[in-house]
Design an enzyme around this catalytic site. Sequence first.
Site, PDB file in Angstrom:
ATOM      1  N   HIS A 106       0.665  -1.125  -0.144  1.00 21.84           N
ATOM      2  CA  HIS A 106      -0.208  -0.465  -0.313  1.00 21.84           C
ATOM      3  C   HIS A 106       0.386   1.710   0.088  1.00 21.84           C
ATOM      4  O   HIS A 106       1.236   1.478   1.115  1.00 21.84           O
ATOM      5  CB  HIS A 106      -1.132   0.420   1.384  1.00 21.84           C
TER       6      HIS A 106
ATOM      7  N   HIS B 276       0.943   5.200  -2.247  1.00 23.93           N
ATOM      8  CA  HIS B 276       0.257   5.708  -2.849  1.00 23.93           C
ATOM      9  C   HIS B 276       1.813   6.721  -3.785  1.00 23.93           C
ATOM     10  O   HIS B 276       2.865   6.855  -3.249  1.00 23.93           O
ATOM     11  CB  HIS B 276      -0.325   6.403  -2.819  1.00 23.93           C
TER      12      HIS B 276
ATOM     13  N   HIS C 241      -9.889   1.098  -0.336  1.00 25.50           N
ATOM     14  CA  HIS C 241      -9.401   2.041   1.109  1.00 25.50           C
ATOM     15  C   HIS C 241     -11.046   2.226   1.725  1.00 25.50           C
ATOM     16  O   HIS C 241     -11.949   2.419   0.852  1.00 25.50           O
ATOM     17  CB  HIS C 241      -9.548   3.306   0.585  1.00 25.50           C
TER      18      HIS C 241
ATOM     19  N   GLU D 248     -11.275   3.077   7.476  1.00 26.89           N
ATOM     20  CA  GLU D 248     -10.109   4.558   7.848  1.00 26.89           C
ATOM     21  C   GLU D 248     -11.096   5.534   8.239  1.00 26.89           C
ATOM     22  O   GLU D 248     -11.329   5.427   9.992  1.00 26.89           O
ATOM     23  CB  GLU D 248      -9.220   4.746   6.852  1.00 26.89           C
TER      24      GLU D 248
ATOM     25  N   ASP E 113       1.837   4.533   2.667  1.00 24.55           N
ATOM     26  CA  ASP E 113       0.827   4.603   2.038  1.00 24.55           C
ATOM     27  C   ASP E 113       0.868   5.778   1.520  1.00 24.55           C
ATOM     28  O   ASP E 113       1.474   5.686   0.318  1.00 24.55           O
ATOM     29  CB  ASP E 113       0.299   4.980   3.732  1.00 24.55           C
ATOM     30  N   ASP E 114       1.540   6.646   2.164  1.00 29.07           N
ATOM     31  CA  ASP E 114       2.152   8.080   1.144  1.00 29.07           C
ATOM     32  C   ASP E 114       3.605   9.336   2.382  1.00 29.07           C
ATOM     33  O   ASP E 114       3.554   9.793   3.548  1.00 29.07           O
ATOM     34  CB  ASP E 114       1.150   9.310   1.925  1.00 29.07           C
TER      35      ASP E 114
END
Length: 330
Positions: free
Chosen positions: A12, A14, A192, A195, A273-274
């Site tokens: 996961h 991006h 997604h 969350e 994630d980021d």
Amino acid sequence: MSLRALPKVELHLHLEGAAPPALIRDMARARHVDLSGIFDAAGGYRYRDFTAFLRVYEAATAVLQTPEDYARLTRAVLEAAASEGVVYLETFVSPDFCGGRDLLAWREYLDAISEAAAASERDSGIVMRAIVTCIRHFGPDKARQAALCAAETAGAFLVGFGIAGAETAGRPGDFAYAFDMAREAGLGLTAHAGEWAGPVSVREALDDLRVSRIGHGVRAVEDPALVDRLAEAGTVLEVCPGSNIALGLYPDWRAHPIDRLRAAGVKVTVSTDDPPFFHTTMTGEYDRLADAFGWEAADFADINRIAMAAAFCDEATKDAIAKRLETADV
């Protein structure tokens, strides 16, 4: 062995969200675009909450304007990931940002990304595969266009389809047609959920989109029956603890539910994630999980085996990476 040296599988990430701030600043400067407002005094990305995070994310992404930009981005992201011990990485990419969902333009972007990934694999051994994501807050019609791009370019490199963006925009069922298109093309499916919209969003993603993996999914812990369902079905959660904490979903690492979910039999994995947005790395995630829950190298090795089994790539790639995981000295 150190946790940095431990071979890691990340499901996961991006691609644009992993862009080093210095790279984005350089590209903005070259195009005479003023992005000073999205950076803090230390040069990192600046935002207050999830809504502001999305705005900063899209502003940073706006300077990535050509296939060559994405090739440069891919090389930078893979170099950073390889330095953290990542041996296999699935990266979210979006036709929304790569050619405005025009199929011919998308092919050019995807070719540039895949060629850069192949070069990084030759240089450092890291293997990357791509997952197309539609953007939830862009709406179902644009999601269908993104799904068409994914279906037309599915193959050895582009292996999955998912949905990201503002989790409270619409309902998962609104995007079922796009997911049906991707499923018919043979792509793995993830979404997604769980969350910001809570456990109900996980149930709806499972029921309406029929995904095998959930991005985040951590708020499933609030619904014991859902936790049992995830465990029984073997649904894999792409958990990004540092992201959840940085965005205020949980106050600290010990409060994060990943350990409780794992103890309940849910298949959890760990991703960033980021990472530059959340000031994290894969090694950083591992170190903090070890501190918070006493996880050891063998626990992380188990999580990486789960991640590799859940990867959307072909079996030959899975077997090759699995051998690299099993031969690691843990």
